[in-house]
Design an enzyme around this catalytic site. Structure first.
Site, PDB file in Angstrom:
ATOM      1  N   HIS A   5       0.836  -1.189   0.000  1.00 32.40           N
ATOM      2  CA  HIS A   5       0.000   0.000   0.000  1.00 32.40           C
ATOM      3  C   HIS A   5       0.876   1.247   0.000  1.00 32.40           C
ATOM      4  O   HIS A   5       2.047   1.187   0.363  1.00 32.40           O
ATOM      5  CB  HIS A   5      -0.844   0.073   1.284  1.00 32.40           C
ATOM      6  CG  HIS A   5      -1.611  -1.139   1.634  1.00 32.40           C
ATOM      7  ND1 HIS A   5      -2.966  -1.234   1.445  1.00 32.40           N
ATOM      8  CD2 HIS A   5      -1.227  -2.309   2.218  1.00 32.40           C
ATOM      9  CE1 HIS A   5      -3.397  -2.415   1.878  1.00 32.40           C
ATOM     10  NE2 HIS A   5      -2.354  -3.084   2.352  1.00 32.40           N
ATOM     11  N   GLU A  75       2.630  -0.930   4.523  1.00 35.98           N
ATOM     12  CA  GLU A  75       2.338   0.440   4.114  1.00 35.98           C
ATOM     13  C   GLU A  75       3.642   1.179   3.821  1.00 35.98           C
ATOM     14  O   GLU A  75       4.586   1.118   4.611  1.00 35.98           O
ATOM     15  CB  GLU A  75       1.584   1.183   5.221  1.00 35.98           C
ATOM     16  CG  GLU A  75       0.166   0.692   5.462  1.00 35.98           C
ATOM     17  CD  GLU A  75      -0.842   1.361   4.552  1.00 35.98           C
ATOM     18  OE1 GLU A  75      -0.438   2.187   3.711  1.00 35.98           O
ATOM     19  OE2 GLU A  75      -2.048   1.051   4.688  1.00 35.98           O
ATOM     20  N   HIS A 113      -2.520  -3.211  -3.442  1.00 40.82           N
ATOM     21  CA  HIS A 113      -3.894  -3.045  -2.975  1.00 40.82           C
ATOM     22  C   HIS A 113      -4.850  -2.927  -4.161  1.00 40.82           C
ATOM     23  O   HIS A 113      -5.966  -3.457  -4.142  1.00 40.82           O
ATOM     24  CB  HIS A 113      -3.961  -1.793  -2.093  1.00 40.82           C
ATOM     25  CG  HIS A 113      -5.097  -1.782  -1.138  1.00 40.82           C
ATOM     26  ND1 HIS A 113      -5.380  -0.690  -0.348  1.00 40.82           N
ATOM     27  CD2 HIS A 113      -6.037  -2.710  -0.817  1.00 40.82           C
ATOM     28  CE1 HIS A 113      -6.437  -0.951   0.406  1.00 40.82           C
ATOM     29  NE2 HIS A 113      -6.859  -2.163   0.146  1.00 40.82           N
TER      30      HIS A 113
END
Length: 211
Positions: A5, A75, A113
């Site tokens: 992500h 992330e 994602h």
């Protein structure tokens, strides 16, 4: 699988606070991930790898719909508007091999994602260097095969094609594999989709409902 992500926030510290917030702002649901990597390459681990994090949401990959229960989320601190810095990419490349080894995850199951949620999510976006990861065996990159059925081949590779608009599917596919592609599905799109399906099938016998 591993899902990559970007944070879409101004800096890693703001993202860290959001990811660790037990009382999110009104209108925002809980969110968490296993790892966060800053622009400078600093890594925070917030969830144990064996535990479920809330990073993926609605979507599917390879026929697996509950992605949160079957994935490790990473992330990357990035607004989505600029390239991913070298220290950050180097940190990701140092982190991934251990995760893949510990959980027997194939490189083809390192996804974005946007791959598992076309039309709903766009991260890590066309500025992320997937080819660089593939060169190190940490993801995959297509060659070219004969032309095939675009939807059927993407379904076999892993994309959730059912109930996904063709434009959204094409956008997700191109963001990862052909970021400079434009217009309708082309012969080149069909060739590389067929190559992905033949070399890295996530679903045996998958087919498009329109095939």
């Amino acid at each position: 699988m591993v899902v990559l992500h970007y944070t879409a926030m101004t800096n890693a510290e703001d993202a860290l606070r959001r990811l660790c917030d037990d009382c999110p702002p009104e209108g925002l649901g809980p969110v968490s991930c296993h790892y966060l990597i800053s622009e400078t390459g600093r890594i925070w681990q917030m969830v144990r790898e064996r535990d479920r994090a809330w990073h993926a949401g609605v979507g599917a990959w390879g026929g697996r719909e509950d992605v949160n229960s079957h994935s490790i989320g990473i992330e990357l601190a990035n607004t989505g508007m600029h390239p991913f810095p070298e220290p950050q990419m180097a940190a990701l490349e140092a982190l991934l091999p251990g995760i893949l080894a510990r959980w027997s995850i194939a490189p083809a199951r390192v996804i974005g994602h946007s791959d598992m949620a076309p039309g709903r999510k766009i991260d890590p976006g066309p500025r992320f260097d997937w080819r660089r990861l593939a060169r190190q065996g940490l993801s995959v990159w297509p060659g070219a095969a004969r032309e095939g059925d675009f939807h059927a081949d993407l379904a076999r590779f892993g994309y959730p094609v059912e109930a996904v608009a063709e434009a959204d599917l094409l956008e997700a596919f191109r963001a990862r594999f052909r970021p400079h592609g434009r217009g309708a599905v082309s012969a080149e799109d069909r060739r590389i989709a067929r190559d992905l399906a033949e070399r890295f099938p996530a679903r045996a016998g998958a087919h498009s409902p329109t095939a």
